[in-house]
Design a protein around this motif. Structure first.
Motif, short mmCIF file in Angstrom:
data_model
loop_
_atom_site.label_atom_id
_atom_site.label_comp_id
_atom_site.label_asym_id
_atom_site.label_seq_id
_atom_site.Cartn_x
_atom_site.Cartn_y
_atom_site.Cartn_z
N THR A 1 0.84 -1.19 0.00
CA THR A 1 0.00 0.00 0.00
C THR A 1 0.88 1.24 0.00
O THR A 1 1.81 1.34 0.79
CB THR A 1 -0.91 0.01 1.25
N GLY A 2 0.59 2.18 -0.91
CA GLY A 2 1.36 3.41 -0.99
C GLY A 2 2.60 3.33 -1.85
O GLY A 2 3.26 4.34 -2.10
N ASP A 3 2.95 2.12 -2.31
CA ASP A 3 4.11 1.97 -3.20
C ASP A 3 3.80 2.61 -4.54
O ASP A 3 2.65 2.61 -4.99
CB ASP A 3 4.45 0.50 -3.43
N TRP A 4 4.83 3.13 -5.19
CA TRP A 4 4.67 3.74 -6.51
C TRP A 4 5.21 2.82 -7.58
O TRP A 4 6.25 2.18 -7.40
CB TRP A 4 5.43 5.06 -6.58
N ILE A 5 4.51 2.77 -8.68
CA ILE A 5 4.98 2.08 -9.89
C ILE A 5 5.17 3.19 -10.91
O ILE A 5 4.22 3.92 -11.23
CB ILE A 5 3.97 1.03 -10.40
N VAL A 6 6.39 3.35 -11.39
CA VAL A 6 6.71 4.40 -12.35
C VAL A 6 6.90 3.75 -13.72
O VAL A 6 7.82 2.96 -13.91
CB VAL A 6 7.98 5.17 -11.93
N LEU B 1 4.16 7.69 -16.29
CA LEU B 1 2.97 7.52 -15.47
C LEU B 1 3.44 7.14 -14.07
O LEU B 1 4.20 6.17 -13.92
CB LEU B 1 2.09 6.39 -16.00
N ILE B 2 3.04 7.90 -13.09
CA ILE B 2 3.35 7.54 -11.71
C ILE B 2 2.05 6.99 -11.12
O ILE B 2 1.06 7.70 -11.00
CB ILE B 2 3.86 8.75 -10.90
N LEU B 3 2.08 5.70 -10.84
CA LEU B 3 0.91 5.00 -10.32
C LEU B 3 1.14 4.68 -8.85
O LEU B 3 2.25 4.34 -8.45
CB LEU B 3 0.68 3.70 -11.11
N VAL C 1 10.68 10.38 -2.44
CA VAL C 1 11.23 9.46 -1.45
C VAL C 1 11.75 10.22 -0.23
O VAL C 1 11.49 9.82 0.91
CB VAL C 1 12.35 8.59 -2.09
N THR C 2 12.45 11.33 -0.45
CA THR C 2 13.03 12.06 0.69
C THR C 2 11.99 12.79 1.53
O THR C 2 12.21 13.03 2.71
CB THR C 2 14.13 13.05 0.23
N THR C 3 10.82 13.13 0.93
CA THR C 3 9.77 13.80 1.71
C THR C 3 8.75 12.81 2.29
O THR C 3 7.82 13.21 2.96
CB THR C 3 9.02 14.85 0.85
N GLY C 4 8.90 11.52 1.97
CA GLY C 4 8.00 10.52 2.53
C GLY C 4 6.70 10.31 1.76
O GLY C 4 5.78 9.67 2.27
N GLU C 5 6.59 10.86 0.54
CA GLU C 5 5.39 10.61 -0.27
C GLU C 5 5.24 9.12 -0.55
O GLU C 5 4.13 8.61 -0.63
CB GLU C 5 5.50 11.34 -1.63
N THR C 6 6.39 8.45 -0.72
CA THR C 6 6.40 7.00 -0.92
C THR C 6 7.71 6.47 -0.37
O THR C 6 8.67 7.21 -0.21
CB THR C 6 6.23 6.60 -2.40
N THR C 7 7.71 5.17 -0.04
CA THR C 7 8.94 4.56 0.47
C THR C 7 9.46 3.47 -0.45
O THR C 7 10.58 2.99 -0.27
CB THR C 7 8.71 3.95 1.86
N ALA C 8 8.64 3.08 -1.44
CA ALA C 8 9.05 1.99 -2.33
C ALA C 8 8.66 2.32 -3.77
O ALA C 8 7.58 2.82 -4.03
CB ALA C 8 8.40 0.69 -1.90
N LEU C 9 9.59 2.02 -4.68
CA LEU C 9 9.38 2.29 -6.10
C LEU C 9 9.60 1.04 -6.93
O LEU C 9 10.50 0.25 -6.63
CB LEU C 9 10.38 3.35 -6.60
N TYR D 1 19.62 8.25 -10.62
CA TYR D 1 19.01 7.91 -9.32
C TYR D 1 19.88 8.50 -8.20
O TYR D 1 21.09 8.34 -8.20
CB TYR D 1 18.99 6.39 -9.09
N SER D 2 19.22 9.13 -7.24
CA SER D 2 19.93 9.56 -6.04
C SER D 2 20.11 8.32 -5.15
O SER D 2 19.52 7.27 -5.43
CB SER D 2 19.11 10.61 -5.29
N ASP D 3 20.89 8.43 -4.09
CA ASP D 3 21.05 7.30 -3.17
C ASP D 3 19.71 6.90 -2.56
O ASP D 3 19.42 5.72 -2.39
CB ASP D 3 22.05 7.64 -2.05
N ALA D 4 18.88 7.90 -2.24
CA ALA D 4 17.56 7.62 -1.64
C ALA D 4 16.69 6.84 -2.62
O ALA D 4 16.01 5.88 -2.22
CB ALA D 4 16.88 8.93 -1.24
N VAL D 5 16.70 7.23 -3.89
CA VAL D 5 15.90 6.53 -4.90
C VAL D 5 16.44 5.11 -5.09
O VAL D 5 15.68 4.15 -5.15
CB VAL D 5 15.87 7.30 -6.24
#
Length: 148
Positions: free
Chosen positions: A8-13, A21-23, A94-102, A118-122
């Motif tokens: 739940t809350g994971d993003w599929i890009v 599309l960011i889902l 990722v850094t603001t907490g909108e999602t934790t998994a991509l 990709y940043s280290d966080a991504v």
């Protein structure tokens, strides 16, 4: 391919060099429910609208020979810029907490272009990468392709 687990809350890009599309999964791991969070599009201008000059040429250091220089591939450059901006957007998410998994779904060429940005966080948030070009499909078909 084993069935993908998307929380739940994971993003599929789902992206290529011109569209993304960011889902977001509003369902759970058992019953995923992908919804479009964002659509990003980059216009594909004609080469004549992107480049301003004819290809250059260089003089040989010995003699009078000249060689032409390969013209810049402006479409390639604009795709790289689009994917760089997308990678920056994912870093903010990722850094603001909108999602934790991509999960990144893109053609192998687009994956190769976006990976260096990709940043280290991504990099830490990416659960998986899928080398498929699904960006032109409707969301329900993308869901079927990824979760079947």
């Amino acid at each position: 391919m084993t069935k993908m687990k998307i929380g739940t809350g994971d993003w599929i890009v789902v992206c290529d060099g011109r569209k993304a599309l960011i889902l977001e999964n509003l369902g759970n791991r058992m019953f995923p429910n992908l919804h479009t969070k964002e659509v990003r599009e980059h216009p594909d201008l004609a080469t004549r609208a992107q480049g301003t000059d004819a290809p250059g040429s260089v003089h040989s250091s010995i003699g009078t020979a000249r060689s032409s220089v390969e013209q810049t591939d402006w479409h390639d450059e604009s795709e790289r810029a689009f994917l760089r901006a997308l990678a920056d957007r994912l870093d903010v998410a990722v850094t603001t907490g909108e999602t934790t998994a991509l999960t990144i779904v893109a053609s192998p060429r687009a994956l190769g272009m976006i990976r260096p940005d990709y940043s280290d966080a991504v990099r830490k948030a990416v659960q998986s990468e899928v080398g498929k070009d699904l960006v032109k499909m409707p969301v329900h078909q993308i869901e079927e392709q990824l979760l079947a």
